[in-house]
Design a protein around this motif. Structure first.
Motif, short mmCIF file in Angstrom:
data_model
loop_
_atom_site.label_atom_id
_atom_site.label_comp_id
_atom_site.label_asym_id
_atom_site.label_seq_id
_atom_site.Cartn_x
_atom_site.Cartn_y
_atom_site.Cartn_z
N ALA A 109 0.83 -1.20 0.00
CA ALA A 109 0.00 0.00 0.00
C ALA A 109 0.87 1.26 0.00
CB ALA A 109 -0.92 -0.01 1.22
N LEU A 110 1.94 1.25 0.77
CA LEU A 110 2.86 2.38 0.77
C LEU A 110 3.40 2.63 -0.63
CD1 LEU A 110 4.69 4.51 2.16
CD2 LEU A 110 6.31 2.66 2.61
N LEU A 111 3.78 1.56 -1.31
CA LEU A 111 4.33 1.68 -2.66
C LEU A 111 3.28 2.20 -3.63
CD1 LEU A 111 6.70 1.06 -4.63
CD2 LEU A 111 5.65 -1.19 -4.96
N ALA A 112 2.10 1.58 -3.63
CA ALA A 112 1.09 1.92 -4.63
C ALA A 112 0.39 3.24 -4.34
CB ALA A 112 0.06 0.79 -4.72
N LEU A 143 -5.09 10.95 -10.22
CA LEU A 143 -5.14 10.05 -11.36
C LEU A 143 -3.96 9.07 -11.30
CD1 LEU A 143 -6.23 9.09 -14.08
CD2 LEU A 143 -4.91 10.94 -15.16
N MET A 144 -2.77 9.58 -10.99
CA MET A 144 -1.60 8.73 -10.87
C MET A 144 -1.76 7.74 -9.72
SD MET A 144 1.36 8.18 -12.33
CE MET A 144 1.40 6.42 -12.01
N MET A 145 -2.36 8.19 -8.63
CA MET A 145 -2.60 7.30 -7.49
C MET A 145 -3.58 6.20 -7.87
SD MET A 145 -4.27 8.11 -3.75
CE MET A 145 -3.07 9.36 -3.32
N ALA A 146 -4.67 6.56 -8.53
CA ALA A 146 -5.66 5.56 -8.94
C ALA A 146 -5.05 4.54 -9.90
CB ALA A 146 -6.86 6.25 -9.58
N LEU A 147 -4.26 5.02 -10.86
CA LEU A 147 -3.59 4.12 -11.79
C LEU A 147 -2.65 3.17 -11.05
CD1 LEU A 147 -2.72 6.46 -14.80
CD2 LEU A 147 -4.30 4.52 -14.80
N SER A 148 -1.91 3.71 -10.10
CA SER A 148 -0.95 2.90 -9.35
C SER A 148 -1.65 1.80 -8.56
CB SER A 148 -0.15 3.80 -8.40
OG SER A 148 0.74 3.03 -7.61
N VAL A 149 -2.76 2.14 -7.90
CA VAL A 149 -3.49 1.14 -7.12
C VAL A 149 -4.08 0.07 -8.03
CG1 VAL A 149 -5.49 0.78 -5.62
CG2 VAL A 149 -3.98 2.73 -5.23
#
Length: 252
Positions: A109-112, A143-149
């Motif tokens: 979770a920290l990474l994503a 948007l970058m956070m959502a993509l990462s998750v």
């Protein structure tokens, strides 16, 4: 997993999040706030005299009670959400103990949730960024956070599907490689944001970003360790009772 266990894990997750928030508060106060003060000083020194505004909330209150309230509430909220995610992940990500699952979930979770978006759109102190583009910058960050998750979830599903054919090790390598490649493509195609003033002190910017990263690492690592211990005691009480029992049974 029955509803009573989920409820108990949720409560423990919120308590662990509160404790982790207290640890993160120490990091934010001693590492982050001095750099925020320097950035505010830079902003005030470069602002025209007529643009200085009266603060509705004093800087002293913001850096103490305001900071504590924000960090602790965030800790409780993210602890509850992480506990619910833990309930879903337990037993589905491999044959790990409750403690190990909590640490694995916290690390992923920290990474994503933070590190991957941070590397593309790092945190900025006051005086950095055009106020007119704050909406655009916020949208790009989330948007970058959502993509990462989503990519992290997809990578986990890919690794689980490939494991019977390739083995756990090679399936993990393929999943991590796929995650890195697609994340790199997202980095390349999403717009670049570069609004740091040319005369802004590089040391202040660098230290502020390091302190923001340190705060998140403290928060997630603290939560993983604390919640893992609480979950282990709830879900596997025999293992936690084994050490004291063996100590009592040992010859004097």
């Amino acid at each position: 997993m029955n509803s009573a266990t989920v409820r108990n894990l949720l409560v423990r997750g919120m308590l662990a999040g509160l404790a982790a928030g207290a640890l993160a508060l120490v990091v934010a106060y001693f590492l982050g706030e001095p750099n925020v003060d320097k950035a505010i000083g830079f902003e005030e020194a470069h602002a025209p005299a007529h643009e200085h505004e009266v603060e509705l909330v004093s800087r002293g209150l913001q850096s103490t009670a305001g900071l504590a309230t924000g960090v602790l509430i965030y800790g409780v909220a993210f602890g509850g959400i992480a506990a619910l995610a833990y309930c879903f992940a337990l037993g589905r990500v491999g044959h790990f103990t409750p403690r190990a699952t909590a640490l694995l979930l916290s690390g992923c979770a920290l990474l994503a949730v933070y590190v991957v978006p941070f590397l593309k759109y790092p945190a900025n102190p006051p005086a950095v960024g055009d106020p007119g583009t704050i909406g655009k910058r916020t949208t790009l960050y989330f948007l970058m956070m959502a993509l990462s998750v989503l990519l992290a979830v997809a990578a986990a599903l890919l690794g689980k599907r490939l494991a019977p054919r390739l083995g756990t090790w090679y399936a993990t390598v393929v999943a991590v490689t796929a995650f890195a490649v697609v994340t790199g493509l997202a980095y390349a195609f999403l717009p670049v944001v570069n609004e740091v003033p040319s005369d802004f002190p590089a040391t202040v910017l660098w230290r502020f970003r390091l302190s923001a990263l340190a705060l998140q690492v403290t928060l997630w690592a603290g939560f993983g360790l604390l919640f893992g211990e609480l979950a282990e005691r709830l879900l596997n009480p025999k293992s936690t009772a084994a050490v004291p029992a063996s100590a009592v049974a040992s010859p004097s």
